[in-house]
Scaffold this motif. Sequence first.
Motif, mmCIF file in Angstrom:
data_model
loop_
_atom_site.group_PDB
_atom_site.id
_atom_site.type_symbol
_atom_site.label_atom_id
_atom_site.label_comp_id
_atom_site.label_asym_id
_atom_site.label_seq_id
_atom_site.Cartn_x
_atom_site.Cartn_y
_atom_site.Cartn_z
ATOM 1 N N ASP A 247 0.824 -1.201 0.000
ATOM 2 C CA ASP A 247 0.000 0.000 0.000
ATOM 3 C C ASP A 247 0.864 1.259 0.000
ATOM 4 O OD1 ASP A 247 -2.390 -1.328 -0.098
ATOM 5 O OD2 ASP A 247 -2.749 -1.285 2.065
ATOM 6 N N LEU A 251 0.539 4.250 -2.636
ATOM 7 C CA LEU A 251 0.320 5.651 -2.258
ATOM 8 C C LEU A 251 1.409 6.543 -2.825
ATOM 9 C CD1 LEU A 251 -1.089 7.898 -0.730
ATOM 10 C CD2 LEU A 251 0.125 7.181 1.343
ATOM 11 N N LYS A 254 0.647 7.319 -6.430
ATOM 12 C CA LYS A 254 -0.450 8.266 -6.581
ATOM 13 C C LYS A 254 -0.026 9.691 -6.211
ATOM 14 C CE LYS A 254 -3.659 5.373 -7.865
ATOM 15 N NZ LYS A 254 -4.265 5.443 -9.241
ATOM 16 N N THR A 293 -7.659 13.541 0.780
ATOM 17 C CA THR A 293 -8.681 12.600 0.336
ATOM 18 C C THR A 293 -8.033 11.363 -0.272
ATOM 19 O OG1 THR A 293 -10.282 14.369 -0.066
ATOM 20 C CG2 THR A 293 -10.650 12.269 -1.194
ATOM 21 N N LEU A 294 -7.009 11.594 -1.090
ATOM 22 C CA LEU A 294 -6.282 10.479 -1.692
ATOM 23 C C LEU A 294 -5.622 9.623 -0.620
ATOM 24 C CD1 LEU A 294 -4.925 8.896 -3.982
ATOM 25 C CD2 LEU A 294 -3.172 10.688 -4.056
ATOM 26 N N GLY A 296 -6.466 9.303 2.393
ATOM 27 C CA GLY A 296 -7.500 8.643 3.169
ATOM 28 C C GLY A 296 -8.017 7.358 2.551
ATOM 29 N N THR A 297 -7.826 7.182 1.257
ATOM 30 C CA THR A 297 -8.245 5.926 0.623
ATOM 31 C C THR A 297 -7.306 4.779 0.958
ATOM 32 O OG1 THR A 297 -7.013 6.360 -1.432
ATOM 33 C CG2 THR A 297 -9.273 7.205 -1.296
ATOM 34 N N PHE A 298 -6.138 5.087 1.504
ATOM 35 C CA PHE A 298 -5.166 4.054 1.877
ATOM 36 C C PHE A 298 -5.136 3.792 3.378
ATOM 37 C CE2 PHE A 298 -3.755 5.339 -2.260
ATOM 38 C CZ PHE A 298 -3.149 4.224 -2.814
ATOM 39 N N THR A 300 -6.026 5.835 7.603
ATOM 40 C CA THR A 300 -6.451 7.007 8.363
ATOM 41 C C THR A 300 -5.239 7.862 8.720
ATOM 42 O OG1 THR A 300 -8.283 5.752 9.322
ATOM 43 C CG2 THR A 300 -7.653 7.806 10.421
#
Length: 327
Positions: A247, A251, A254, A293-294, A296-298, A300
């Motif tokens: 992950d 991240l 991205k 926001t990006l 947060g998809t991976f 907290t």
Amino acid sequence: MRRWLADAETVLGNHSDRLNAINIFPVADGDTGTNLYHTVRAAATAAADAEGTDVGEVLAAAGQAAMEEAWGNSGTLFAVFLDAFAASLRGHARVSGPLLAAALHRAQIRAWSALSEPVAGTMLSVLEAAADGAARARHDDAPEAGADSNQALAATLDAAVEAAVGAVVDTEAQLGVLARAHVVDAGGVGFLLVLGALRNAVLGNGLGEDVLEGLHGYRIDDPHIHGAQPAAEGVEVMCTLTLTPLDAAGLRQKLDEIGDSVIMSPVGAFDDGAGECRWRVHVHVPDPEAALTLIGTFGTPERIAFTELHAADPTDAGVGDGSTRAV
């Protein structure tokens, strides 16, 4: 080692204004001195509070505190350095020449790998030069002294600092923006000050004023060079979150797509059972909310901080500009 970090905090507090004045890369926002000071202060406080005589354990506590509290590019890279530096010293109550060389080598590999796009002519180059100098000194010790002797440690420290001084001087020619401004890299000087504090704590002999006075742009009467550079734009976003290595790689990819100056490094050791670790994340982006926001998809995000990428007022106090907002 506790005295080293306390000395480094004092030195960076005294020099923060001059480091800010020459901070023009990667953005001319004039905060390298402030960022390093606050990060090293967190490390020094943690080291002072850590119990025991295991050098690696004390520095690991300092390194993790620095990672959690890191300010800016320079502070994050220092935290990565210290966290990796500590790992080579675990289980030891004393630092020797070979251990110091091994710790610097490990730290420079970790620091280079933490950045998505590492650049020569920065703190990375100075750390690499220090590690190379320490490694060479390790083989030049007098046989009768022994690799674990105080003499060998002194020789290793001297070689690391001497190589770092040369690397700081070289930064001016390695980056076009520095060459045009006739100035050395602020992060590189900051790391040199940290190494000088280490030598002073161990040997009672830090950096000479003539060394610093000889660095282009660093004399006390030199102007705040960052003020003449194009205005920086965007927002620096920093946070910590728990990720698996896979992950973390996703991240990083991205973040590379939406920003730059991406730095990601694990905080401490991985959880052997879950295969996870806390990661410190740093990125420059035009839209911080989109970045969060990006992220947060991976997972907290915690210890979130935003910093506007604009030059600080040279008349402000060097170590308390209040530009970082923590959430």
